[in-house]
Design an enzyme around this catalytic site. Sequence first.
Site, PDB file in Angstrom:
ATOM      1  N   ARG A 369      -4.021  26.219  37.552  1.00  0.00           N
ATOM      2  CA  ARG A 369      -4.920  25.428  37.852  1.00  0.00           C
ATOM      3  C   ARG A 369      -5.459  24.570  36.648  1.00  0.00           C
ATOM      4  O   ARG A 369      -6.200  25.427  35.611  1.00  0.00           O
ATOM      5  CB  ARG A 369      -6.025  26.087  38.771  1.00  0.00           C
ATOM      6  N   ASP A 389      -1.250  38.148  45.999  1.00  0.00           N
ATOM      7  CA  ASP A 389      -1.025  37.187  47.240  1.00  0.00           C
ATOM      8  C   ASP A 389      -0.286  37.764  47.996  1.00  0.00           C
ATOM      9  O   ASP A 389       0.864  38.519  47.910  1.00  0.00           O
ATOM     10  CB  ASP A 389      -0.637  35.804  46.798  1.00  0.00           C
ATOM     11  N   HIS A 391       1.490  36.493  52.326  1.00  0.00           N
ATOM     12  CA  HIS A 391       1.550  35.640  53.565  1.00  0.00           C
ATOM     13  C   HIS A 391       2.145  36.333  54.564  1.00  0.00           C
ATOM     14  O   HIS A 391       3.242  36.918  54.376  1.00  0.00           O
ATOM     15  CB  HIS A 391       2.132  34.226  53.306  1.00  0.00           C
ATOM     16  N   LYS A 471     -11.907  31.960  57.639  1.00  0.00           N
ATOM     17  CA  LYS A 471     -11.431  32.896  56.632  1.00  0.00           C
ATOM     18  C   LYS A 471     -12.524  34.239  56.590  1.00  0.00           C
ATOM     19  O   LYS A 471     -13.816  33.706  56.709  1.00  0.00           O
ATOM     20  CB  LYS A 471     -11.115  32.402  55.179  1.00  0.00           C
ATOM     21  N   HIS A 517      -3.035  33.989  55.204  1.00  0.00           N
ATOM     22  CA  HIS A 517      -3.075  34.282  53.575  1.00  0.00           C
ATOM     23  C   HIS A 517      -3.951  35.195  53.203  1.00  0.00           C
ATOM     24  O   HIS A 517      -5.043  35.375  53.921  1.00  0.00           O
ATOM     25  CB  HIS A 517      -3.676  32.753  52.808  1.00  0.00           C
TER      26      HIS A 517
END
Length: 640
Positions: A369, A389, A391, A471, A517
Amino acid sequence: MASITIKLPDGTPLELEEGATGADAAAAIGPRLAKDALAVRVNGEVRDLARPLDDGESVEILTPGRPDSLEVLRHDAAHVLATAVLDLWPGTKVSIGPPIADGFYYDFEFPDGFRPSEDDLGQIEERMAAHVEADEPFERSESGVAEAIERFRREDQPYKVELIEDLIRDEGTETVSLYRNGPFVDLCRGPHGPSTGRIKAFKLNSVAGAYWRGDENRQMLTRIYGTAFFSKKELEEHLERLEQARARDHRRLGPQLGLFTLLPDAPGMPFWLPEGTVLLDLVAREVRKQLVAGGYEEIKTPQVLDEELWHRSGHWDNYAENMFFTDVEDRRFALKPMNCPGACLVFGSERHSYRDLPLRLAEFGLVSRNEREGVLHGLLRVRAFTQDDAHVYCTLDQIGDEVDAICSAIDQLYARFGFDEVRVELSTRPDKSIGTDEQWERAEEALREALERQGREYEVSPGEGTFYGPKIDFHITDALGRSWQCGTCQIDFQMPERFDLTYQGEDNAEHRPVMIHRALLGSMERFVGILIEHYAGRFPTWLAPVQAAILPVADRHNDYAAGVADRLAATGVRCRVDDRSESVGKKIHDAEISKAPYMLVVGDREESDGAVSVRSHGEGDLGAEPVDEFAARVDREVSW
RNA sequence: GCCGGAGUAGCUCAGCUGGUAGAGCAUUCGCCUUGUAAGCGAAAGGCCCCGGGUUCGAUCCCCGGCUCCGGCUCCA
């Protein structure tokens, strides 16, 4: 004579004359309290001592040490700071000066483009000390807004004028309060203590730029930070804590302990040294244990993907300014800033049955990023990092169970690293969002229910969810009491839509899965940075890159030491031999500094006994024991 | 990006507003062969961040850039 009756915190009533103030109440209770009193809490609201009380009010006298009293003192100090600055640089425009977590600040615009540096703090402190010495009372007055604006116009204080104008517009304010201390009169909501003399211990820390109202399009002001306490001792303790925090700074400890280094050749992208890489791997192993337990499968997706994909995912619209792009021959690619599109491509690459769900795809994904340069900070704010991470593709009905499982995985994982205090935050639908009301309701309800079911306390942040779904964020508190956001669990209806992801249901029809996520630690590298500071570099044995430093007494013991190292390595102990021609004292010194949990001194005695002399970091000499016994000791300590 | 500060040996830092540099640690090489927090000696190590300018002369002063550090909605 009329009288009023107020209620003290312990429930006892106190009768006072009508018009009696907080100070009168304190005096009525006792001379000591009258002397210590700083402010008063009336029905929960902190007020000046000088303001009159009304019949029936609940009153608590605020003294040093009571909650909120320090804020009052620091607010006082901010005013004294402004007073001193105006003494030294007449014509300075003042803006705001609130108390903050560890102190206070005041934002100024100095005249003639002058900007003070930290060298000027000393003389400001001297002026402040003079005002504290003079023990000037804080005097409150009220003024109509028109009159107040007129006053600050006359004094050429445009920021104050703007503040009042905003108050009129936003809150319909008609009168504002002003506080005088010595020569300085400030627009201020208050409350304040009785006088400047109460600021017994204060210090100015730093000077920094800050935009007026935090808006980078507006005037850059000069912010002066300081802190204040009720006693010199508390101030010194505070400075001591700051010193400790500096000593724990992962940016200092990282290179010192050979964990990682930061080089100008790659700003915001750390270089991991051998021992730091071991540490990262040990952390990853803990995460993988949770993956196995939770039924996750691990995947790897490409680092660089066609720009078109990012248009499809919505990142190009919402995230392009934070992305790195690269041209390869005729195609434009982007470095992935997130792993989700890759995971969606994996999901979409084959047909799925409802029997496959929930399908849990985990990825230690390196994301890049383009953070603005000014915000980069060690391992905590970087341009490239590995997310732990995952999913989860599932049905609406499965969300609850999945969230439960994710929460308990997070609990277990954090506890492993010694973080027992976990704060949970539920963020709900923001103004700008996509998806149907029903989807949002069900998703928020699923998250809420999961949290309630677990009997967890949580805060709700209305409107703080992502644009694609609500979230839960997980915050940990480190050894210095600082809070870090790490884990997250986000419900997403949008990405499956955009990637046209489907599964075949029991009814033989195509259905759209929901996507969750989830990251347990967030950024692996950042988490290691937090660990370094949390443990101050003294990692517990199971996590230490080098668990035992083997220290031969003389060169003739090097062979024996190497043999010990082999035997320990065979039982899984991470060790290193210091075979330099240095004195034992020197080797111990260096091993202590490297913060290895154990040092094993081996000389003639140990060699003939097949033993090692164990010294613990922190505890010192533990005496000799057979090599196998030491291996068992480490094993005991490490097993869980 | 913006404001302030900093950049000198691998690391931590000295170096009088101007005359091309120093310490400790680390490194290498000797000597010592060491018993629970720094053994002794020597050597090597510098485009004083980069580019311009001022000056007889710049690590130092001025301008621009780069990198790092402290901050940049905890709002009267």
